[in-house]
Scaffold this motif. Structure first.
Motif, PDB file in Angstrom:
ATOM      1  N   ALA A   1       9.611  -1.548  34.701  1.00  0.00           N
ATOM      2  CA  ALA A   1       8.567  -1.715  32.606  1.00  0.00           C
ATOM      3  C   ALA A   1       8.102  -2.677  32.584  1.00  0.00           C
ATOM      4  CB  ALA A   1      10.084  -1.979  32.016  1.00  0.00           C
ATOM      5  N   TRP A   2       7.054  -2.911  31.979  1.00  0.00           N
ATOM      6  CA  TRP A   2       6.212  -3.871  31.564  1.00  0.00           C
ATOM      7  C   TRP A   2       6.043  -3.969  29.765  1.00  0.00           C
ATOM      8  CZ3 TRP A   2       4.209  -7.644  34.633  1.00  0.00           C
ATOM      9  CH2 TRP A   2       4.332  -8.065  36.319  1.00  0.00           C
ATOM     10  N   ALA A   3       5.340  -4.507  29.669  1.00  0.00           N
ATOM     11  CA  ALA A   3       4.970  -4.671  28.538  1.00  0.00           C
ATOM     12  C   ALA A   3       4.073  -6.124  28.355  1.00  0.00           C
ATOM     13  CB  ALA A   3       5.954  -4.699  27.620  1.00  0.00           C
ATOM     14  N   GLY A   4       2.993  -5.475  27.892  1.00  0.00           N
ATOM     15  CA  GLY A   4       1.552  -6.560  26.893  1.00  0.00           C
ATOM     16  C   GLY A   4       1.208  -6.358  26.060  1.00  0.00           C
ATOM     17  N   VAL A   5       0.334  -7.692  25.924  1.00  0.00           N
ATOM     18  CA  VAL A   5      -1.209  -7.707  24.700  1.00  0.00           C
ATOM     19  C   VAL A   5      -2.110  -8.473  25.429  1.00  0.00           C
ATOM     20  CG1 VAL A   5      -1.499  -9.263  22.649  1.00  0.00           C
ATOM     21  CG2 VAL A   5       0.275  -8.026  22.905  1.00  0.00           C
ATOM     22  N   ARG A   6      -2.617  -7.078  25.053  1.00  0.00           N
ATOM     23  CA  ARG A   6      -4.105  -7.129  25.999  1.00  0.00           C
ATOM     24  C   ARG A   6      -5.476  -7.911  25.009  1.00  0.00           C
ATOM     25  NH1 ARG A   6      -4.416  -2.250  28.128  1.00  0.00           N
ATOM     26  NH2 ARG A   6      -3.861  -3.065  29.912  1.00  0.00           N
ATOM     27  N   PHE A   7      -5.935  -8.562  25.236  1.00  0.00           N
ATOM     28  CA  PHE A   7      -6.602  -9.774  23.823  1.00  0.00           C
ATOM     29  C   PHE A   7      -7.933  -9.134  24.283  1.00  0.00           C
ATOM     30  CE2 PHE A   7      -3.229 -12.632  25.326  1.00  0.00           C
ATOM     31  CZ  PHE A   7      -2.897 -13.003  23.497  1.00  0.00           C
ATOM     32  N   ARG A   8      -8.662  -8.777  23.287  1.00  0.00           N
ATOM     33  CA  ARG A   8     -10.558  -8.689  23.243  1.00  0.00           C
ATOM     34  C   ARG A   8     -10.966  -9.590  24.062  1.00  0.00           C
ATOM     35  NH1 ARG A   8     -15.500  -9.218  20.579  1.00  0.00           N
ATOM     36  NH2 ARG A   8     -16.281  -6.644  20.641  1.00  0.00           N
ATOM     37  N   PRO A   9     -12.249  -9.510  25.122  1.00  0.00           N
ATOM     38  CA  PRO A   9     -12.552 -10.104  25.958  1.00  0.00           C
ATOM     39  C   PRO A   9     -13.138 -11.599  25.305  1.00  0.00           C
ATOM     40  CG  PRO A   9     -13.509  -8.162  26.191  1.00  0.00           C
ATOM     41  CD  PRO A   9     -13.000  -7.804  25.144  1.00  0.00           C
ATOM     42  N   GLY A  10     -12.586 -12.639  26.453  1.00  0.00           N
ATOM     43  CA  GLY A  10     -13.228 -14.026  25.232  1.00  0.00           C
ATOM     44  C   GLY A  10     -12.822 -14.557  24.317  1.00  0.00           C
ATOM     45  N   THR A  11     -11.085 -13.545  24.031  1.00  0.00           N
ATOM     46  CA  THR A  11     -10.561 -14.514  23.151  1.00  0.00           C
ATOM     47  C   THR A  11      -9.310 -15.082  23.688  1.00  0.00           C
ATOM     48  OG1 THR A  11      -9.594 -12.142  22.812  1.00  0.00           O
ATOM     49  CG2 THR A  11     -11.208 -11.967  21.110  1.00  0.00           C
ATOM     50  N   ALA A  12      -8.724 -14.301  24.754  1.00  0.00           N
ATOM     51  CA  ALA A  12      -7.087 -15.320  25.116  1.00  0.00           C
ATOM     52  C   ALA A  12      -7.279 -16.273  25.415  1.00  0.00           C
ATOM     53  CB  ALA A  12      -7.000 -14.362  26.607  1.00  0.00           C
ATOM     54  N   PRO A  13      -8.307 -17.469  26.248  1.00  0.00           N
ATOM     55  CA  PRO A  13      -8.595 -18.100  26.348  1.00  0.00           C
ATOM     56  C   PRO A  13      -8.438 -19.921  25.686  1.00  0.00           C
ATOM     57  CG  PRO A  13     -10.281 -17.730  27.236  1.00  0.00           C
ATOM     58  CD  PRO A  13      -9.919 -16.787  26.766  1.00  0.00           C
ATOM     59  N   PRO A  14      -8.711 -19.291  24.415  1.00  0.00           N
ATOM     60  CA  PRO A  14      -8.569 -20.372  23.179  1.00  0.00           C
ATOM     61  C   PRO A  14      -6.751 -20.208  22.850  1.00  0.00           C
ATOM     62  CG  PRO A  14     -10.248 -19.322  22.511  1.00  0.00           C
ATOM     63  CD  PRO A  14      -9.960 -18.468  23.672  1.00  0.00           C
ATOM     64  N   LEU A  15      -6.538 -19.323  22.961  1.00  0.00           N
ATOM     65  CA  LEU A  15      -4.776 -19.025  22.328  1.00  0.00           C
ATOM     66  C   LEU A  15      -3.912 -19.654  23.601  1.00  0.00           C
ATOM     67  CD1 LEU A  15      -4.995 -15.520  21.164  1.00  0.00           C
ATOM     68  CD2 LEU A  15      -5.446 -17.808  19.368  1.00  0.00           C
ATOM     69  N   LEU A  16      -3.829 -19.444  25.173  1.00  0.00           N
ATOM     70  CA  LEU A  16      -3.336 -19.524  25.829  1.00  0.00           C
ATOM     71  C   LEU A  16      -3.536 -21.010  26.465  1.00  0.00           C
ATOM     72  CD1 LEU A  16      -3.567 -15.913  27.655  1.00  0.00           C
ATOM     73  CD2 LEU A  16      -2.012 -17.040  26.018  1.00  0.00           C
ATOM     74  N   GLY A  17      -5.188 -21.889  25.878  1.00  0.00           N
ATOM     75  CA  GLY A  17      -5.019 -22.911  26.255  1.00  0.00           C
ATOM     76  C   GLY A  17      -5.529 -22.990  27.966  1.00  0.00           C
ATOM     77  N   VAL A  18      -5.814 -21.867  28.269  1.00  0.00           N
ATOM     78  CA  VAL A  18      -6.497 -22.340  29.844  1.00  0.00           C
ATOM     79  C   VAL A  18      -7.985 -21.726  30.034  1.00  0.00           C
ATOM     80  CG1 VAL A  18      -5.563 -20.340  30.089  1.00  0.00           C
ATOM     81  CG2 VAL A  18      -5.820 -21.876  31.996  1.00  0.00           C
ATOM     82  N   PRO A  19      -8.949 -22.240  30.977  1.00  0.00           N
ATOM     83  CA  PRO A  19      -9.934 -21.752  31.012  1.00  0.00           C
ATOM     84  C   PRO A  19     -10.105 -20.558  31.990  1.00  0.00           C
ATOM     85  CG  PRO A  19     -10.142 -23.839  31.118  1.00  0.00           C
ATOM     86  CD  PRO A  19      -8.968 -23.218  31.041  1.00  0.00           C
ATOM     87  N   ALA A  20     -10.607 -18.994  31.361  1.00  0.00           N
ATOM     88  CA  ALA A  20     -10.227 -18.290  31.950  1.00  0.00           C
ATOM     89  C   ALA A  20     -10.949 -18.171  32.833  1.00  0.00           C
ATOM     90  CB  ALA A  20     -11.334 -16.280  31.203  1.00  0.00           C
ATOM     91  N   HIS A  21     -11.537 -18.669  34.083  1.00  0.00           N
ATOM     92  CA  HIS A  21     -11.912 -18.470  35.157  1.00  0.00           C
ATOM     93  C   HIS A  21     -10.447 -19.260  36.114  1.00  0.00           C
ATOM     94  CE1 HIS A  21     -12.842 -22.958  35.406  1.00  0.00           C
ATOM     95  NE2 HIS A  21     -13.357 -23.178  34.441  1.00  0.00           N
ATOM     96  N   GLU A  22     -10.064 -20.644  35.818  1.00  0.00           N
ATOM     97  CA  GLU A  22      -8.616 -20.963  36.205  1.00  0.00           C
ATOM     98  C   GLU A  22      -7.868 -19.565  36.418  1.00  0.00           C
ATOM     99  OE1 GLU A  22      -6.912 -24.458  35.326  1.00  0.00           O
ATOM    100  OE2 GLU A  22      -8.872 -25.303  34.708  1.00  0.00           O
ATOM    101  N   LEU A  23      -7.709 -18.441  35.930  1.00  0.00           N
ATOM    102  CA  LEU A  23      -6.844 -17.280  36.007  1.00  0.00           C
ATOM    103  C   LEU A  23      -7.374 -15.840  36.665  1.00  0.00           C
ATOM    104  CD1 LEU A  23      -4.880 -17.578  32.433  1.00  0.00           C
ATOM    105  CD2 LEU A  23      -3.974 -18.777  35.161  1.00  0.00           C
ATOM    106  N   ARG A  24      -8.648 -16.664  36.877  1.00  0.00           N
ATOM    107  CA  ARG A  24      -9.099 -15.114  37.798  1.00  0.00           C
ATOM    108  C   ARG A  24      -8.698 -14.432  38.185  1.00  0.00           C
ATOM    109  NH1 ARG A  24     -14.386 -17.366  38.431  1.00  0.00           N
ATOM    110  NH2 ARG A  24     -13.882 -18.171  40.422  1.00  0.00           N
ATOM    111  N   ASP A  25      -8.519 -13.292  38.900  1.00  0.00           N
ATOM    112  CA  ASP A  25      -7.850 -12.153  40.141  1.00  0.00           C
ATOM    113  C   ASP A  25      -5.866 -12.780  40.061  1.00  0.00           C
ATOM    114  OD1 ASP A  25     -10.150 -10.536  40.281  1.00  0.00           O
ATOM    115  OD2 ASP A  25     -11.153 -11.397  41.452  1.00  0.00           O
ATOM    116  N   SER A  26      -6.021 -13.521  39.008  1.00  0.00           N
ATOM    117  CA  SER A  26      -4.761 -13.262  39.269  1.00  0.00           C
ATOM    118  C   SER A  26      -3.520 -12.912  38.323  1.00  0.00           C
ATOM    119  CB  SER A  26      -4.500 -14.979  39.712  1.00  0.00           C
ATOM    120  OG  SER A  26      -4.637 -15.765  38.258  1.00  0.00           O
ATOM    121  N   ARG A  27      -2.554 -13.111  38.334  1.00  0.00           N
ATOM    122  CA  ARG A  27      -1.084 -12.974  37.281  1.00  0.00           C
ATOM    123  C   ARG A  27      -0.107 -14.668  37.585  1.00  0.00           C
ATOM    124  NH1 ARG A  27      -4.054 -10.035  37.552  1.00  0.00           N
ATOM    125  NH2 ARG A  27      -4.241  -7.507  36.576  1.00  0.00           N
ATOM    126  N   VAL A  28       0.140 -15.006  36.104  1.00  0.00           N
ATOM    127  CA  VAL A  28       0.726 -16.138  36.930  1.00  0.00           C
ATOM    128  C   VAL A  28       1.745 -16.202  35.489  1.00  0.00           C
ATOM    129  CG1 VAL A  28      -0.308 -19.142  36.544  1.00  0.00           C
ATOM    130  CG2 VAL A  28      -1.500 -17.338  37.064  1.00  0.00           C
TER     131      VAL A  28
END
Length: 231
Positions: free
Chosen positions: A60-87
Motif C-alpha cells: 500500500a502506497w499513497a502520494g501527492v504528485r506535484f506538477r513539474p517544477g513546483t515541488a522544490p519550493p514546497l519541500l525546501g530542496v533543489p530537485a537535482h539533489e533528489l534525482r532518481d532517488s526515494r528519500v
C-alpha cells in the motif's frame, strides 16, 4: 490497484496504490514530477526520475504528485539533489516538522487525504510557483522545441539550464524528452498506431520512438502498450 484524482492543490494529483492480488511487479515511468509519499507509516519524497523506477512486491502506497517544477519550493530542496532517488522526509526536514506532518497524515481518514492536507499547508506558506517555469512546462508538453520555448520566455541557455536543474532535477532537453514520452504513451494507449504516434508526438519515425521508449523505460513499447484484444 492504482487510483488517482485531481488534488485541491492546482496541478497536483492525489493517488493511492494497493496490492491487486496478482503478485506482479511494475515500474514507475519518468514523468517530470516529484511526489510526497506515504508507505508503511513513513513519509518519503520521490525525486524526479530520468529512467523507470522498479516497483517491488505490491504494497500500500499513497502520494501527492506535484506538477513539474513546483515541488522544490514546497519541500525546501533543489530537485537535482533528489534525482532518481526515494528519500525519507526525515533526511530533508527538521525532526519537529516531520513529526507534525506525520501526525497530520495519521489523523486523516486516509493517508492520501492527510498528504494532501500537508501539501496544501506547504503551498499556503510558500511563494507562488514560478510562472515562467510553468509556461516552459506547458510549451514543452505541447511539443515546442527547447530553444524556441526559451526564446519566447526570454531565457538564455545557461539560465534556463540552471533554473531547470533546481526546478526539475535535470536540464530542459531531458524534461522535453520525458514529456514527449508521456505524450506518445497517451496516444498509443488511446489506440493510435505506433507510426502515427511517433509522427504526432514529434519523433523522426517509429524506430526513433522505440529507441526513446527503451532508453527511458528499459522495456519495449509493446510491453507498455499491449496489443488491443481482438473482437
Amino acid at each position: 490497484m492504482y487510483r488517482e484524482r485531481a488534488s485541491r492543490l492546482p496541478g497536483a494529483v492525489v493517488w493511492t496504490s494497493n496490492p491487486s492480488g496478482d503478485g506482479g511487479s511494475g515500474r514507475v515511468l519518468p514523468d517530470g514530477c516529484m511526489d510526497l509519499l506515504w508507505h508503511d507509516g513513513r513519509l518519503l519524497v520521490a525525486g524526479p526520475d530520468t529512467r523507470a523506477h522498479p516497483v517491488g512486491e505490491p504494497s500500500a502506497w499513497a502520494g501527492v504528485r506535484f506538477r513539474p517544477g513546483t515541488a522544490p519550493p514546497l519541500l525546501g530542496v533543489p530537485a537535482h539533489e533528489l534525482r532518481d532517488s526515494r528519500v525519507d522526509l526525515a533526511d530533508l526536514w527538521p525532526t519537529a516538522d516531520v513529526r507534525r506532518a506525520s501526525a497530520r497524515v495519521h489523523a486523516a481518514d486516509h493517508p492520501a487525504q492527510g498528504l494532501e492536507e500537508v501539501a496544501l499547508r506547504l503551498a499556503a506558506e510558500a511563494a507562488p510557483p514560478d510562472p515562467v517555469l510553468g509556461r516552459l512546462v506547458t510549451a514543452l508538453a505541447a511539443g515546442r522545441p527547447v530553444a524556441a520555448a526559451a526564446d519566447e520566455l526570454g531565457l538564455g541557455a545557461r539560465q534556463l539550464h540552471r533554473r531547470s536543474l533546481t526546478a526539475f532535477g535535470y536540464g530542459p532537453k531531458t524534461l522535453a524528452r520525458i514529456l514527449r514520452l508521456r505524450r506518445a504513451l497517451a496516444l498509443a494507449r488511446a489506440g493510435v498506431p505506433f507510426a502515427e504516434t511517433a509522427a504526432r508526438a514529434g519523433y523522426a519515425d517509429q524506430p526513433h520512438l522505440s529507441r526513446e521508449v527503451r532508453s527511458l523505460t528499459g522495456v519495449p513499447l509493446r510491453e507498455l502498450v499491449p496489443p488491443a484484444p481482438h473482437a
